[in-house]
Design an enzyme around this catalytic site. Structure first.
Site, PDB file in Angstrom:
ATOM      1  N   LYS A 160       0.867  -1.172   0.000  1.00 14.49           N
ATOM      2  CA  LYS A 160       0.000   0.000   0.000  1.00 14.49           C
ATOM      3  C   LYS A 160       0.905   1.223   0.000  1.00 14.49           C
ATOM      4  CE  LYS A 160      -1.175   2.704   2.553  1.00 14.49           C
ATOM      5  NZ  LYS A 160      -1.015   3.922   3.384  1.00 14.49           N
ATOM      6  N   THR A 209     -11.394  14.317   8.192  1.00 12.22           N
ATOM      7  CA  THR A 209     -12.759  14.618   8.653  1.00 12.22           C
ATOM      8  C   THR A 209     -13.803  14.250   7.612  1.00 12.22           C
ATOM      9  OG1 THR A 209     -12.302  16.880   7.973  1.00 12.22           O
ATOM     10  CG2 THR A 209     -12.133  16.370  10.311  1.00 12.22           C
ATOM     11  N   THR A 215       9.687   1.492   4.333  1.00  8.95           N
ATOM     12  CA  THR A 215       8.709   2.171   3.498  1.00  8.95           C
ATOM     13  C   THR A 215       7.283   1.783   3.823  1.00  8.95           C
ATOM     14  OG1 THR A 215       7.948   2.453   1.256  1.00  8.95           O
ATOM     15  CG2 THR A 215       8.807   0.312   1.791  1.00  8.95           C
TER      16      THR A 215
END
Lengths: 404, 404
Positions: free
Chosen positions: A176, A404, A187
């Site tokens: 990912k 958010t 990493t």
């Protein structure tokens, strides 16, 4: 060596699964993944150098002290970092996975990725793990790859088949990437599996050596994450003669590892947050490999160059500028720069000064999805490559309201 | 000390002018500026540390070897960098200005800003200089400030009045910033003038010392320009007793210089390319000033935090992350973070872990135009401040097609 399907399950004895357990609100996105080896495996890992480290890294480091692991549990949607009870939660994740798999807690690698500083509830994970373990499958790599994604837009899995002696071996991985990607020593999250028989010390040597030329040469945004981790499990089920020293077999294994890692690097960089292009900066004829690396990484990290590449603008002055402030000692009056893509190549700078070139041709080259920036330092014979992506409106959009 | 109008002409004996001479296609934008002192002035300067240096810097360095200057000529629209004939053109600019002003060529400071690697034609400059010299005026600071702007959206001029003994003194300046701003040793273009009498060595000491806490603490985009330069001319017309050592007068002069420079820093950072907000990161209770500076600059440079600030998202985990990879040795378990603006202050992190806070209140605070990020390291008594701006769609737009 040939590229094959199967990702993290390409190697014998490995199964994987992924699910939505409820950490994320969006039920269409997996948020929990499991990778399992039918037998205990040699394990090697590298971690972020960020002083702020995710709690899962601390737990994983402890669990890998004996060089052995049999499973990896990873959630997305929450980094479990900067939480007062983070280590407790990460340990509990490992314990729950171990219980479901009937293995030792200390043989479980734990990883998390997502927002920093929000408490991670154990309840959805605890509720999900039994089903996750029950659904482990040789075809599960894709589900596991989906479960570790955050802002990634494409699933990242790669595998190769190669031979050691007369034994067919496999090495594959999932990753990912996307944001907070500027690895240093380790990493993002990358999970690699192989059925090669190799001593833990040689496995760690292979991984630690290879990442210096692969994952540590990527940058999406200059931000080194708190949760970066690369884990490599080798379960020996290929039945090759165990690799215990710097043999030809070790070299062949290194080559397979490098092939998989470069393929993952290119996928991670090309799928950087908001990216429309993969940028590859190759620096050649450098006085040292260190100089070549420093220059390549500085070019890939320049916000100005990244924005210019988004606009398909052959603004090579920004390449020179980034070389100049990189900290590498180079003779700026010898530098040559070319841009290349599937549409051809164009030389724009020689001996540190501009060359006349067709803006039309340059635009055509830079409108492609994969751009190579070739920097010739004309002062030696070493080289290095770094990978990155362009800087786009979408990077800003994604990161302006990620939390958010 | 009080803030006054007049910018670079606030000090006695200084005049300035600006014009459109034709380097830029857009006739509504000035592209050539001149600053002149009626008498020779002590001169101090600092330059970029980028190995790729604009030709004007090389010429200016040579001209300032004797510590004296009387005029500054500067063009925008072309950086005169990475051009084979760059030094020749920069020297010619100085010679033409000197001829028009009837002064020595070696008393002329030359500067350029704009695109790198495009040949700079001397013709429009040669044609413009006589009119530019003829229009020098005590009210010319604004015209000169306009002439050095590139992607700046606001003109940057500041001046203060202060006293040394019974003498009224002045110090003022103009600046250009906006992009490729991540100064190291020097910064963007800043021209400062004062009527204080001060020995060249003390003038250089004042400038070299102050920029470490001012211009070197700004970052717009992490890119250190090839043409950064701050020049300070002091012509002595205030008739104060010449400053020749570390006296109280030197301290008073340093304070005036720091006041002007901080005001320019804030204007440059707040007008970063595409910026909608000024970010000020103040780091307190640090074990050393160096640690405080390293942390403050790392926070200000984080693309992820900059994007979060654009979105008014109190994503303090990105502050912790940037502290963690800064390279500074800090105890991450002691860190406290607060966000403040004209709408109030909110504490979001204490002892390295999140605090519950009102997202509504945080949003209200972060929607303001000037945001302070307070980082308390709780491990000493040193402090530092860095200035930056948010990362916005417009940064990408401006830099995606700046050149063509």
């Amino acid at each position: 060596m040939k590229m094959i399907a199967g990702g993290v399950c390409a190697a014998k004895g490995f199964t994987a699964s992924g699910m939505h357990c409820g950490i994320r609100k969006n039920k269409d996105k997996n948020d929990l993944s499991l990778i399992y080896s039918s037998v205990p495996a040699s394990a090697a890992a590298v971690y972020t150098t960020n002083l702020v480290k995710g709690a899962p890294l601390l737990v994983t480091k402890e669990h890998l002290q004996n060089g052995t692991a049999q499973a990896i549990i990873c959630n997305s949607g929450n980094a479990n970092t900067c939480n007062a009870n983070g280590v407790e939660i990460a340990t509990e994740m490992a314990a729950l996975a171990a219980e479901a798999l009937h293995i030792e807690k200390s043989d479980v690698v734990v990883a998390s990725t997502g927002v920093i500083g929000q408490p991670l509830e154990i309840a959805p994970i605890a509720a999900g793990i039994p089903a996750l373990a029950a659904s482990l499958s040789e075809n599960g790599s894709a589900q596991a790859a989906l479960g570790i994604m955050t802002t990634d837009t494409v699933m990242k899995e790669v595998a190769v088949e190669f031979t050691l002696g007369d034994k067919v071996c496999h090495l594959g991985g999932i990753a990912k990437g996307s944001g907070m990607i500027h690895p240093n020593m380790a990493t993002m999250l990358v999970f690699l599996t192989t059925d090669v028989a190799i001593a833990p010390a040689m496995l760690q040597k292979a991984l630690s050596g290879d990442i210096q030329k692969t994952f540590n040469m990527i940058s999406i945004d200059g931000d080194t994450s708190t949760n970066d981790m690369v884990v490599l499990l080798a379960n020996g089920l290929a039945n090759n003669a165990e690799i215990t020293d710097d043999s030809d077999d070790f070299a062949a294994f290194m080559k397979a590892l490098n092939t998989v890692n470069i393929a993952l690097c290119r996928t991670i960089a090309g799928d950087g947050e908001g990216a429309t292009k993969l940028l590859e900066c190759k620096v050649t004829h450098a006085p040292s490999e260190e100089t070549a690396k420093t220059v390549a990484k500085s070019v890939i990290c320049s916000s100005l160059l990244k924005a210019a590449m988004f606009g398909a603008d052959a603004n090579w002055g920004r390449v020179l500028c980034a070389i100049g402030y990189s900290g590498a000692h180079v003779d700026v009056n010898k530098i040559g720069v070319s841009f290349s893509s599937a549409k051809g190549s164009i030389e724009v700078c020689k001996n540190g000064a501009g060359l006349p070139f067709s803006e039309e041709k340059a635009k055509e080259i830079l409108l492609e999805k994969e751009i190579e920036i070739l920097v010739e330092l004309c002062d030696g014979s070493e080289e290095a490559t770094a990978w990155g992506c362009d800087l786009t409106y979408d990077y800003v959009r994604i990161n302006g309201d990620y939390r958010t």
